[in-house]
Scaffold this active site. Structure first.
Site, PDB file in Angstrom:
ATOM      1  N   GLU A 197      -3.543   7.778  -3.621  1.00 24.69           N
ATOM      2  CA  GLU A 197      -3.589   7.279  -5.231  1.00 24.69           C
ATOM      3  C   GLU A 197      -4.935   7.682  -5.643  1.00 24.69           C
ATOM      4  O   GLU A 197      -5.820   7.901  -4.695  1.00 24.69           O
ATOM      5  CB  GLU A 197      -3.877   5.862  -5.376  1.00 24.69           C
ATOM      6  CG  GLU A 197      -2.695   4.900  -5.576  1.00 24.69           C
ATOM      7  CD  GLU A 197      -2.768   3.429  -5.626  1.00 24.69           C
ATOM      8  OE1 GLU A 197      -1.996   2.766  -4.908  1.00 24.69           O
ATOM      9  OE2 GLU A 197      -4.072   2.922  -5.929  1.00 24.69           O
ATOM     10  N   HIS A 208      -0.947   0.424  -9.933  1.00 28.70           N
ATOM     11  CA  HIS A 208      -1.646  -0.560  -8.988  1.00 28.70           C
ATOM     12  C   HIS A 208      -2.282  -1.738  -9.716  1.00 28.70           C
ATOM     13  O   HIS A 208      -3.434  -2.005  -9.590  1.00 28.70           O
ATOM     14  CB  HIS A 208      -2.629   0.272  -8.164  1.00 28.70           C
ATOM     15  CG  HIS A 208      -3.202  -0.324  -6.814  1.00 28.70           C
ATOM     16  ND1 HIS A 208      -3.514   0.317  -5.729  1.00 28.70           N
ATOM     17  CD2 HIS A 208      -2.982  -1.910  -6.482  1.00 28.70           C
ATOM     18  CE1 HIS A 208      -3.809  -0.667  -4.912  1.00 28.70           C
ATOM     19  NE2 HIS A 208      -3.386  -1.787  -5.215  1.00 28.70           N
ATOM     20  N   ARG A 241       0.837  -1.366   0.243  1.00 32.86           N
ATOM     21  CA  ARG A 241      -0.093   0.051  -0.141  1.00 32.86           C
ATOM     22  C   ARG A 241       0.987   1.490   0.046  1.00 32.86           C
ATOM     23  O   ARG A 241       2.111   1.383   0.521  1.00 32.86           O
ATOM     24  CB  ARG A 241      -1.005   0.222   1.136  1.00 32.86           C
ATOM     25  CG  ARG A 241      -2.117  -0.764   1.159  1.00 32.86           C
ATOM     26  CD  ARG A 241      -2.972  -0.480   0.075  1.00 32.86           C
ATOM     27  NE  ARG A 241      -4.213  -1.263  -0.058  1.00 32.86           N
ATOM     28  CZ  ARG A 241      -4.480  -2.470  -0.851  1.00 32.86           C
ATOM     29  NH1 ARG A 241      -3.285  -2.457  -1.562  1.00 32.86           N
ATOM     30  NH2 ARG A 241      -5.594  -2.937  -0.849  1.00 32.86           N
TER      31      ARG A 241
HETATM   32  C1  GLV Z   1      -4.793  -4.894  -4.354  1.00 35.55           C
HETATM   33  O1  GLV Z   1      -4.074  -3.984  -3.953  1.00 35.55           O
HETATM   34  C2  GLV Z   1      -5.629  -5.686  -3.337  1.00 35.55           C
HETATM   35  O2  GLV Z   1      -5.475  -5.331  -2.163  1.00 35.55           O
HETATM   36  O3  GLV Z   1      -6.375  -6.662  -3.845  1.00 35.55           O
END
Ligand code: GLV
Length: 329
Positions: A271, A295, A242
Site C-alpha cells: 500500500e 483501506h 492486511r
Molecule cells: C486498520 O487497518 C487498523 O489496523 O486499525
C-alpha cells in the site's frame, strides 16, 4: 514531569483534545495532514517520549535510534501493529499500544459485509452502468447477481471482527458460517452456529471467504495460487485484514482465469500501490467483479474518534505511571 508526544499526522480531534488538556503532556503534531516523509519523521521524533504513529509509518530500529533514549512509548493509531518492530521495541523496554476498541471491530465488520453485498448484488458495476446512461429499460437478465441467503461464509480468523461478521451474517441474512483458526473458539461457535474447518475444507466449501487474521510471518500469502485454486469458481474473496495476507499476483491470475468469481479488497500488498506489475494493476482497476476501497474499513467518524480517544487513554495512563489498557509490550 512533562511527557513530550509527537503525533505523526492530524487525527480526529477528541483524542488530541484529551492530550492537550493534560498539563503534563506537551503535544507536537506533524503539520499539513499529509504522510510524513521519512526524513522528517527521523528528525521530528528526536528527544520525544512518546510517538503516536499511524499504520503508514514503519517504526523500526532507525526511528527508535533517531528518537534516542528519551523514547518510552509508541501508541499506534491502528488495531494492527505490523508496522512496528516489536522485537526491537521489547529489547528497548518500550511500551507499545494499539487502538483496539469495540467500535473498530464493529465498523470493520460492517465494511466487510458491505463488500459482500456490493459483490453479490454487483452494486458498483450497476452504479457505473447507470451513471454512464446505459440503462435503457428493464431487462430480465440485466446484471444478474447472486443471493446471499442460504450461502456459506468462510471466515479465516475467529477473533473479534470475524465474530461480528459471522453473527450479523448468520442472524440477519441466514448465512451458514464456517471458520478456521489456530484454535477452536467455543464462544465464536455459540454466537453464530459456526463450524470449525481446516483451511482447505473452508476454501472448498465457501461461497464467500473473508480474511480476519493479523499479518504475521505465518499469515503472509496465506492466500496463494494453491489456496485460490481450492475455491469455488462462483466464490468471492474479501480482505479487510492486511494486504500481504493475499499474494496479489496470484489473486490477479485467479481472477483472469475465472478461478474465482470476484474479490472485495480494502487492503493492498505494498500500500498505497498494488504490489503488482503495471498490467496486473490496470487489470484490477478495470475488473468489475472486483470492488476496491482504499483501506477505509474503519473509516467512520465514530470509530476514528474512538481510536483517537483510545490512543490518548493509553498515553495518559502511561503518563500517570499505570499500565496502558492496550499494552502489547
Ligand atoms: C486498520 O487497518 C487498523 O489496523 O486499525
Amino acid at each position: 514531569m512533562i511527557t513530550s508526544v509527537f503525533v505523526t499526522r492530524e487525527i480526529p480531534d477528541e483524542g488530541l483534545k484529551m492530550l492537550r488538556q493534560d498539563k503534563h503532556v506537551q503535544l507536537e503534531i506533524y503539520e499539513g495532514d499529509k504522510l510524513i516523509p521519512r526524513r522528517d519523521l527521523l528528525r521530528r521524533v528526536k528527544g520525544k517520549n512518546v510517538i503516536l504513529s499511524m499504520l503508514t509509518e514503519t517504526i523500526d530500529r532507525e526511528v527508535m535510534d533517531a528518537a534516542g533514549p528519551s523514547l518510552k512509548m509508541i501508541a499506534n493509531y491502528a488495531v494492527g501493529f505490523d508496522n512496528i518492530d516489536l522485537k526491537e521495541a521489547t529489547k528497548r523496554h518500550l511500551v507499545v499500544t494499539n487502538a483496539a476498541h469495540p467500535n473498530v471491530s464493529e465498523t470493520v465488520a460492517e465494511h466487510t459485509i458491505a463488500l459482500i453485498f456490493a459483490l453479490a448484488h454487483r452494486i458498483v458495476e450497476a452504479d457505473h452502468f447507470t451513471r454512464q446512461g446505459k440503462y435503457k429499460g428493464w431487462e430480465p437478465q440485466l446484471l444478474l447477481g447472486t443471493d446471499i441467503i442460504g450461502k456459506t461464509l468462510g471466515l479465516i480468523g475467529g477473533g473479534n471482527i470475524g465474530g461480528m461478521v459471522a453473527r450479523r451474517m448468520h442472524e440477519g441474512f441466514g448465512v451458514k458460517i464456517i471458520y478456521t483458526d489456530v484454535k477452536r473458539s467455543p464462544a465464536f461457535e455459540k454466537l453464530s452456529g459456526a463450524k470449525l474447518r481446516t483451511k482447505e475444507q473452508l476454501l472448498r466449501e465457501s461461497d464467500f471467504v473473508s480474511l480476519h487474521v493479523p499479518l504475521l510471518p505465518s499469515t503472509k500469502h496465506l492466500i496463494d495460487d494453491q489456496a485460490l485454486g481450492l475455491m469455488k469458481k462462483t466464490a468471492y474473496l474479501i480482505n479487510t485484514a492486511r494486504g500481504a495476507v493475499i499474494d496479489s499476483a496470484a489473486l490477479v491470475r485467479a481472477l483472469k482465469k475465472g478461478k474465482i468469481a470476484g474479490a472485495g479488497i480494502d487492503v493492498f500488498e505494498g500500500e498505497p500501490q498494488f504490489a503488482l506489475k503495471k498490467s496486473d494493476s490496470e487489470y484490477l482497476q478495470h475488473a468489475w467483479n472486483v470492488v476496491l476501497t482504499p483501506h477505509t474499513a474503519s473509516a467512520t467518524i465514530e470509530t476514528r474518534q474512538a481510536m483517537g480517544r483510545t490512543a490518548a487513554e493509553n498515553i495518559l495512563a502511561f503518563v500517570k505511571g499505570k499500565t496502558p489498557p492496550n499494552a502489547i509490550t
